[in-house]
Structures are given as C-alpha cells and as structure tokens.
Motif scaffolding. Structure first.
Motif, PDB file in Angstrom:
ATOM      1  N   SER A  87      74.287  84.554 -47.041  1.00  0.00           N
ATOM      2  CA  SER A  87      73.753  85.499 -48.024  1.00  0.00           C
ATOM      3  C   SER A  87      72.550  84.807 -48.658  1.00  0.00           C
ATOM      4  N   GLU A  88      72.159  85.244 -49.835  1.00  0.00           N
ATOM      5  CA  GLU A  88      70.949  84.686 -50.438  1.00  0.00           C
ATOM      6  C   GLU A  88      71.078  83.190 -50.719  1.00  0.00           C
ATOM      7  N   ASN A  89      72.255  82.772 -51.137  1.00  0.00           N
ATOM      8  CA  ASN A  89      72.395  81.375 -51.590  1.00  0.00           C
ATOM      9  C   ASN A  89      73.363  80.527 -50.794  1.00  0.00           C
ATOM     10  N   CYS A  90      74.274  81.147 -50.072  1.00  0.00           N
ATOM     11  CA  CYS A  90      75.301  80.319 -49.431  1.00  0.00           C
ATOM     12  C   CYS A  90      75.632  80.803 -48.026  1.00  0.00           C
TER      13      CYS A  90
ATOM     14  N   ASP B 102      84.887  84.131 -48.819  1.00  0.00           N
ATOM     15  CA  ASP B 102      83.948  84.525 -49.869  1.00  0.00           C
ATOM     16  C   ASP B 102      82.543  83.998 -49.590  1.00  0.00           C
ATOM     17  N   LEU B 103      81.576  84.890 -49.723  1.00  0.00           N
ATOM     18  CA  LEU B 103      80.166  84.483 -49.589  1.00  0.00           C
ATOM     19  C   LEU B 103      79.458  84.566 -50.940  1.00  0.00           C
ATOM     20  N   LYS B 104      80.239  84.544 -51.993  1.00  0.00           N
ATOM     21  CA  LYS B 104      79.728  84.585 -53.379  1.00  0.00           C
ATOM     22  C   LYS B 104      78.897  85.825 -53.693  1.00  0.00           C
ATOM     23  N   ASP B 105      77.631  85.834 -53.233  1.00  0.00           N
ATOM     24  CA  ASP B 105      76.745  86.925 -53.644  1.00  0.00           C
ATOM     25  C   ASP B 105      76.658  88.040 -52.605  1.00  0.00           C
ATOM     26  N   ALA B 106      77.572  88.072 -51.666  1.00  0.00           N
ATOM     27  CA  ALA B 106      77.571  89.158 -50.673  1.00  0.00           C
ATOM     28  C   ALA B 106      79.022  89.500 -50.334  1.00  0.00           C
ATOM     29  N   THR B 107      79.170  90.583 -49.577  1.00  0.00           N
ATOM     30  CA  THR B 107      80.513  90.944 -49.117  1.00  0.00           C
ATOM     31  C   THR B 107      81.045  89.795 -48.281  1.00  0.00           C
ATOM     32  N   GLY B 108      82.324  89.568 -48.332  1.00  0.00           N
ATOM     33  CA  GLY B 108      82.897  88.439 -47.597  1.00  0.00           C
ATOM     34  C   GLY B 108      83.003  88.680 -46.106  1.00  0.00           C
ATOM     35  N   LEU B 109      83.476  87.656 -45.437  1.00  0.00           N
ATOM     36  CA  LEU B 109      83.643  87.681 -43.988  1.00  0.00           C
ATOM     37  C   LEU B 109      85.141  87.796 -43.704  1.00  0.00           C
ATOM     38  N   GLU B 110      85.513  88.810 -42.936  1.00  0.00           N
ATOM     39  CA  GLU B 110      86.947  89.065 -42.737  1.00  0.00           C
ATOM     40  C   GLU B 110      87.474  88.390 -41.471  1.00  0.00           C
ATOM     41  N   VAL B 111      88.597  87.736 -41.616  1.00  0.00           N
ATOM     42  CA  VAL B 111      89.246  87.072 -40.483  1.00  0.00           C
ATOM     43  C   VAL B 111      90.085  88.092 -39.710  1.00  0.00           C
ATOM     44  N   ILE B 112      89.848  88.163 -38.404  1.00  0.00           N
ATOM     45  CA  ILE B 112      90.691  89.019 -37.550  1.00  0.00           C
ATOM     46  C   ILE B 112      91.423  88.098 -36.590  1.00  0.00           C
TER      47      ILE B 112
ATOM     48  N   ASP C 140      79.481  92.636 -42.180  1.00  0.00           N
ATOM     49  CA  ASP C 140      79.235  94.035 -42.533  1.00  0.00           C
ATOM     50  C   ASP C 140      78.728  94.866 -41.355  1.00  0.00           C
ATOM     51  N   ARG C 141      78.075  94.221 -40.379  1.00  0.00           N
ATOM     52  CA  ARG C 141      77.563  95.003 -39.242  1.00  0.00           C
ATOM     53  C   ARG C 141      77.664  94.218 -37.935  1.00  0.00           C
ATOM     54  N   PHE C 142      78.445  93.160 -37.962  1.00  0.00           N
ATOM     55  CA  PHE C 142      78.584  92.330 -36.759  1.00  0.00           C
ATOM     56  C   PHE C 142      79.976  91.707 -36.711  1.00  0.00           C
ATOM     57  N   VAL C 143      80.311  91.167 -35.541  1.00  0.00           N
ATOM     58  CA  VAL C 143      81.562  90.425 -35.415  1.00  0.00           C
ATOM     59  C   VAL C 143      81.292  89.172 -34.573  1.00  0.00           C
ATOM     60  N   VAL C 144      81.798  88.050 -35.051  1.00  0.00           N
ATOM     61  CA  VAL C 144      81.690  86.785 -34.304  1.00  0.00           C
ATOM     62  C   VAL C 144      82.983  86.656 -33.511  1.00  0.00           C
ATOM     63  N   THR C 145      82.859  86.620 -32.182  1.00  0.00           N
ATOM     64  CA  THR C 145      84.044  86.826 -31.348  1.00  0.00           C
ATOM     65  C   THR C 145      84.552  85.585 -30.612  1.00  0.00           C
ATOM     66  N   GLY C 146      83.891  84.439 -30.796  1.00  0.00           N
ATOM     67  CA  GLY C 146      84.378  83.215 -30.146  1.00  0.00           C
ATOM     68  C   GLY C 146      84.532  83.400 -28.649  1.00  0.00           C
ATOM     69  N   ASP C 147      85.666  82.951 -28.100  1.00  0.00           N
ATOM     70  CA  ASP C 147      85.897  83.085 -26.655  1.00  0.00           C
ATOM     71  C   ASP C 147      86.835  84.243 -26.340  1.00  0.00           C
ATOM     72  N   THR C 148      86.943  85.195 -27.275  1.00  0.00           N
ATOM     73  CA  THR C 148      87.780  86.379 -27.027  1.00  0.00           C
ATOM     74  C   THR C 148      86.973  87.429 -26.270  1.00  0.00           C
ATOM     75  N   LEU C 149      85.862  87.843 -26.863  1.00  0.00           N
ATOM     76  CA  LEU C 149      84.993  88.840 -26.227  1.00  0.00           C
ATOM     77  C   LEU C 149      83.595  88.256 -26.074  1.00  0.00           C
ATOM     78  N   PHE C 150      83.084  88.274 -24.857  1.00  0.00           N
ATOM     79  CA  PHE C 150      81.710  87.838 -24.604  1.00  0.00           C
ATOM     80  C   PHE C 150      80.847  89.068 -24.351  1.00  0.00           C
TER      81      PHE C 150
END
Ligand SMILES: [Fe+2]
Length: 233
Positions: A19-22, A85-95, A110-120
């Motif tokens: 986010s802006e700061n962290c 928590d990202l402090k000044d932005a919506t947090g990142l949700e663990v799935i 909010d508009r992306f997902v980090v998928t590791g080695d589950t989905l490429f």
C-alpha cells in the motif's frame, strides 16, 4: 493495494504486495531487489511469508528479514480466512489451498490472487501431497473468484505449459492470443482467461469431455473428469 512481481532463479516468482506505506513480501527469493524496490518507494516491508514451505519459495526469508524490520510469519501457522493487515489498505486474505503440499496457501488481494504452486498461468501445480480431492477443492475455490482476478503464480511455466495445452487441445483458438499476450517481464493472466486455456481447469468443457470420451476415461462426476485430466495429460 498494489503488487510487484520479482523473478528469481530459473523461473521462480516472488511478490511484494504493498500500500502507500507498507508491504508484505511473499516468497522473497529476490531479497535484494525487493528491499531496493521498497526503499525507493519509501515503503516498509512489515511481513515476510510464503505460499508454502518448499525451499525455492522460502530461500530468501532470512536475508529479507535481516535487511528490513519485517516480521517473519511461518505460513504453516495461518488459518483459512485470516487477513494480513496492510495498515492503510484493505488486507490480504489467506486462502488455504492444500494439494501441491498440504500447507499450500494463496493470498487474495482486492483484484488479484497470489497462487504459489497451486495454480500457474496455463497449468496447475503437481499434487505432491497425493490428496487429489483436496487439490480439486482448492482449485475450485480459486475458479470461483471473479473472472477479472489477476493470477500471480509461483513460477513462470507459461511457454512449456502452452505447448502442452496445445497437445491436449490442439483446436483451442484461445491458446493463440494467450500466447501472444505472454510477457516474461510481467507474468500474469486473468482468471477468466485461465478458464479458457488451462487444460486442468477445463474438465467441464465439452471439448475436454470429448477428449476424455475418446480415451475412454472416467468422466461421470466433476471430480472424475478432473482426475482423468490430471492423470492422463
Ligand atoms: Fe512447490
């Protein structure tokens, strides 16, 4: 909330979600580049964590923690639905997405997902856990995200995966523009596009069901179709 991709090793991809700061660092195999990026943007990296505990994803943890004031969070301690928590932005949700490993996680922004080695992009991970049913459920969770969700994976396997997808579904016209859109400097795809090209997510399409029929493979239930695609292709 923004995301920056960092390539390292042969084909690994790590991320700073910021986010802006962290920022939160995920799979920080490029700790120097990540620290430089953060300092140039005047962002403090608060958390270092991983999509799963395979060494190629965790190798940069110590180096990045040492270079910053970040707190390391062992990804095996997360629970499904937890929000970072990202402090000044919506947090990142663990799935929680077991399958590749039982500790595999994805992180939903909010508009992306980090998928590791589950989905490429254009393929899926190996089901090293052996629990194909869990892997199937994990992929179904991801498939249910909004179509415009950007998929940021743990490796760039795009070119090889597309070659293989072309063998599995030679007549799939969507493979062509997907290949044209590939950018090795920013590896990403929309979830709705994965549903068009990624053979392992296409177990419900008439063309894939036809392929399974040709090969006389189990295809009655959705899980049977997925298993057949995973086992045969
Ligand atoms: Fe892995």
């Amino acid at each position: 909330m923004d995301i920056q991709q960092f390539k390292y090793g042969a084909d690994n991809l790590g991320y700073l979600v910021y986010s802006e700061n962290c920022a939160i660092a995920i799979d920080p195999g490029a700790p120097d580049k990540m620290a430089k990026f953060a300092s140039e943007k005047n962002i403090s990296i608060e958390i270092v964590t991983n999509t799963h505990t395979h060494a190629d994803h965790t190798q940069g943890n110590n180096a990045l923690v040492k270079r910053t004031n970040a707190r390391f969070i062992d990804c095996t301690t997360f629970s499904h639905g937890q929000v970072l928590d990202l402090k000044d932005a919506t947090g990142l949700e663990v799935i929680s997405t077991p399958g590749h490993t039982m500790d595999s996680l994805c992180f939903k922004g909010d508009r992306f997902v980090v998928t590791g080695d589950t989905l490429f992009n254009a393929t899926v991970g190996n089901c090293f856990s052996g629990d194909l049913e869990s892997f199937f459920k994990s992929l179904k969770q991801l498939m249910a995200l909004p179509g415009d969700t950007l998929v940021y994976a743990g490796h760039d396997y795009v070119l090889d995966s597309l070659k293989y997808a072309k063998i599995i579904e030679p007549d799939n016209p969507d493979l062509n523009w997907y290949a044209d859109a590939y950018n090795p400097d920013h590896v990403v795809s929309r979830l709705s596009d994965e549903l068009k090209v990624n053979p392992y997510l296409r177990f419900d399409t008439s063309s894939m069901i036809e392929r399974l029929k040709d090969k006389n493979l189990p295809r009655e239930t959705q899980f049977q179709r997925f298993s057949s695609v995973m086992e045969v292709f």
